[in-house]
Scaffold this motif. Structure first.
Motif, short mmCIF file in Angstrom:
data_model
loop_
_atom_site.label_atom_id
_atom_site.label_comp_id
_atom_site.label_asym_id
_atom_site.label_seq_id
_atom_site.Cartn_x
_atom_site.Cartn_y
_atom_site.Cartn_z
N ASP A 130 48.07 81.52 27.86
CA ASP A 130 48.49 80.75 29.02
C ASP A 130 49.54 81.51 29.82
O ASP A 130 50.06 82.54 29.37
CB ASP A 130 48.96 79.35 28.62
CG ASP A 130 50.24 79.33 27.80
OD1 ASP A 130 51.03 80.30 27.86
OD2 ASP A 130 50.46 78.33 27.11
N ASP A 131 49.83 81.02 31.02
CA ASP A 131 50.75 81.72 31.91
C ASP A 131 52.13 81.91 31.30
O ASP A 131 52.75 82.97 31.46
CB ASP A 131 50.84 81.03 33.27
CG ASP A 131 51.27 79.57 33.19
OD1 ASP A 131 51.02 78.91 32.16
OD2 ASP A 131 51.83 79.07 34.18
N VAL A 169 45.28 85.58 32.11
CA VAL A 169 45.80 84.23 31.99
C VAL A 169 44.61 83.28 31.92
O VAL A 169 43.78 83.25 32.82
CB VAL A 169 46.72 83.88 33.18
CG1 VAL A 169 47.15 82.43 33.13
CG2 VAL A 169 47.93 84.80 33.21
N THR A 170 44.53 82.55 30.81
CA THR A 170 43.38 81.65 30.59
C THR A 170 43.66 80.21 31.00
O THR A 170 42.72 79.42 31.14
CB THR A 170 42.96 81.68 29.12
OG1 THR A 170 44.09 81.33 28.32
CG2 THR A 170 42.45 83.06 28.73
N LYS A 171 44.94 79.86 31.15
CA LYS A 171 45.28 78.52 31.64
C LYS A 171 46.69 78.54 32.20
O LYS A 171 47.52 79.38 31.84
CB LYS A 171 45.13 77.47 30.56
CG LYS A 171 46.11 77.56 29.42
CD LYS A 171 45.85 76.46 28.40
CE LYS A 171 46.77 76.63 27.20
NZ LYS A 171 46.57 75.58 26.21
N HIS A 172 46.94 77.60 33.12
CA HIS A 172 48.25 77.44 33.73
C HIS A 172 48.81 76.09 33.31
O HIS A 172 48.16 75.05 33.49
CB HIS A 172 48.15 77.51 35.26
CG HIS A 172 47.76 78.86 35.75
ND1 HIS A 172 48.68 79.86 36.00
CD2 HIS A 172 46.55 79.41 36.02
CE1 HIS A 172 48.06 80.95 36.40
NE2 HIS A 172 46.77 80.70 36.42
N SER A 173 50.00 76.13 32.76
CA SER A 173 50.65 74.91 32.30
C SER A 173 51.05 74.04 33.49
O SER A 173 51.65 74.52 34.45
CB SER A 173 51.88 75.26 31.48
OG SER A 173 52.56 74.09 31.10
N ALA A 182 47.21 71.01 31.51
CA ALA A 182 47.03 72.41 31.92
C ALA A 182 45.77 72.53 32.76
O ALA A 182 44.83 71.74 32.63
CB ALA A 182 46.92 73.31 30.70
N THR A 228 42.78 74.83 33.14
CA THR A 228 42.17 75.86 32.30
C THR A 228 40.89 76.40 32.89
O THR A 228 40.22 75.75 33.68
CB THR A 228 41.85 75.30 30.90
OG1 THR A 228 40.82 74.31 31.02
CG2 THR A 228 43.06 74.69 30.25
#
Length: 147
Positions: A29-30, A47-51, A57, A59
């Motif tokens: 994640d980010d 980056v596979t996901k942003h919180s 998230a 994703t």
């Protein structure tokens, strides 16, 4: 380790560094990527996901994430000779703090462990192999021996 707070990525990078293997790629994640690159320097990442919050998230789909990771690894390997192993000075001092005092109490009975305070222990390993072995024992040990 050695008096500096570290992430799981740094523990793994230091272990690889003892084997003269550089870290060339990371995904996550980010927040994880920001932390990894701040500690280990610039490297290829995905980056596979942003919180968005504690329980939220944005994703990528698994297929999209896998494709980006695949392409990222290929790109990273193409210039792996530009990266250097992440090395710590030896011996390696590992301080671990626990939420509960009980693990610190139990582990302090080992002669190789020093109790620092009610929740913290210190282990000094000759190298990262010894330190990661110690971490593995702590991670997997269950007093009643149930799997």
């Amino acid at each position: 380790m050695n008096g500096t707070p570290v992430t799981e990525a740094e523990v793994n990078a230091a272990y690889a560094g003892d084997l003269n293997v550089p870290i060339v790629f990371a995904s996550g994640d980010d927040a994880a990527i920001k932390e990894i690159t701040a500690r280990l320097g610039p490297l290829d990442t995905v980056v596979t996901k942003h919180s968005l919050g504690f329980h939220a998230a944005e994703t990528l789909t698994p297929t999209a994430a896998c494709e980006l990771i695949h392409q990222g690894v290929i790109a990273a390997l193409a210039h792996r000779n530009q990266r250097h192993p992440y090395k710590l000075s030896h011996p390696v001092t590992l301080d671990l703090s626990f939420k509960s005092y009980m693990p610190a109490e139990i582990l302090s009975y080992l002669r190789s462990v020093e109790r620092i305070d009610s929740h913290t222990i210190r282990f000094v390993g000759h190298d990262m192999s010894e330190v990661t072995d110690f971490i593995d024992v702590i991670d997997w040990y269950n007093p009643d021996m149930t799997p």
